[in-house]
Design an enzyme around this catalytic site. Structure first.
Site: not given
Length: 351
Positions: A16, A186, A216, A296, A310, A312, A321
């Protein structure tokens, strides 16, 4: 008034790297514009893909061009930092992915005994490792999809063990399911699988990225996000939603213009939005995060369930963003958000 030297740290040894540069360019612009320019002096530091820290002069070249430097004349000395590091009053790390938001750099900055933006070692490392993260979420009572934790040694084992592992995944999760490296961001290395053959290939692929893998259960749901800001008394932004036409929110969809669409605020019942905000703060506190995080969720509209996906701890931070945009909609402009994060770092360090 004496200005504070803000050490903007970006680049890094991860996939990233370019995303980090984009985030850092927006932060640099916010720091050098009024009213922040009256309070702060920008000192950028660029970590090349070779791991070497480069001076503000080189870092500014990268910020100006927006392009990574791939080849340096000198070999990096990873035990020696640019002389300007000693002048930094507060660090603003904007390093995405491994070797940046996983607690490694946070531990280094902690040893420097200088305040820095974002979570410390615990929150960063637990937030990066999807298996550790989900264990903390479970302990905190946050509902989430079913999952199976896998190690690389199980995947790259003998012919007797691997089929049993696949049998276990099929019996516990069924299809479709998602195979993910535990410590990448990402959507790198993530696969959606529907058959045994796809499962085997996806496990092998994920094992090439990380020695810890998570599988998952798939769920038909809307993808909802919430931004959190603060330290001991964090607050949650309005919630946003991401929609896309691809099979799932993969790397190409995330970073290709026009492939995904955002709605801020999300069109949700007020009770659901409030529940998501409460659980975002709960997740933030459970991992002992600080400063900022984007959390999220999956909203299963057919049942009304809200499942955490999750967290971040250093989300993408360009002016467009999702994290800063949710705060813009909540009433905090981008430059003010940058200022608040620096002030939160200073306050946490003082305490």
């Amino acid at each position: 008034m004496t200005k504070l030297n803000v050490g903007l740290l970006f680049g890094g040894c991860s996939g990233e790297h370019e995303v980090s540069i984009s985030s850092a360019r927006s932060i640099a612009q916010a720091l050098t514009a009024e009213p922040n320019a009256q309070k702060y002096k920008l000192l950028p530091f660029y970590i090349g893909k070779d791991g070497g820290w480069r001076s503000p002069e080189i870092a500014q070249q990268v910020l100006s061009s927006g392009t990574a430097i791939s080849v340096f004349e000198e070999k990096p000395n990873r035990w020696q930092f640019p002389a300007e590091v000693s002048a930094v009053d507060v660090w603003f790390p904007m390093l995405h992915g491994p070797n940046g938001e996983d607690g490694t750099v946070q531990g280094l900055l902690k040893l420097m005994q200088v305040p820095f933006v974002g979570s410390e070692v615990l929150g960063s490392s637990a937030g990066m490792d999807k298996i550790a993260m989900k264990m903390v979420f479970a302990q905190a009572g946050l509902p989430q999809v079913n999952y199976v934790a896998v190690t690389r040694s199980q995947v790259w084992s003998n012919a007797c063990v691997f089929p049993k592992l696949c049998d276990e995944i099929e019996s516990q999760l069924g299809y479709p399911c998602f195979v993910k490296p535990a410590n990448l961001g990402s959507s790198v290395g993530i696969s959606k699988v529907r058959t045994r053959a796809e499962l085997e290939a996806a496990l092998d692929n994920a094992a090439s990225y990380d020695r810890r893998i998570i599988v998952e259960a798939g769920v038909v749901a809307r993808e909802i996000e919430c931004a959190v800001l603060g330290n001991e008394q964090p607050k949650a932004s309005v919630v946003g939603e991401i929609t896309f036409q691809s099979d799932f929110y993969d790397y190409e969809t995330k970073y290709t213009v026009g492939e995904a669409e955002w709605f801020i605020p999300a069109d949700l019942p007020p009770s659901v939005a409030s529940e998501i905000q409460e659980r975002a703060i709960q997740a933030f506190m459970a991992l002992d995060c600080a400063g900022l995080a984007r959390v999220d969720f999956f909203y299963v509209e057919s049942t009304g369930e809200v499942l955490i996906n999750e967290i971040n701890t250093l989300p993408g931070f360009t002016a467009t963003s999702m994290y800063p945009q949710m705060w813009v909609t909540s009433g905090i402009p981008y430059p003010e958000l940058v200022d608040q994060l620096i002030q939160l770092a200073l306050a946490r360090h003082t305490k």
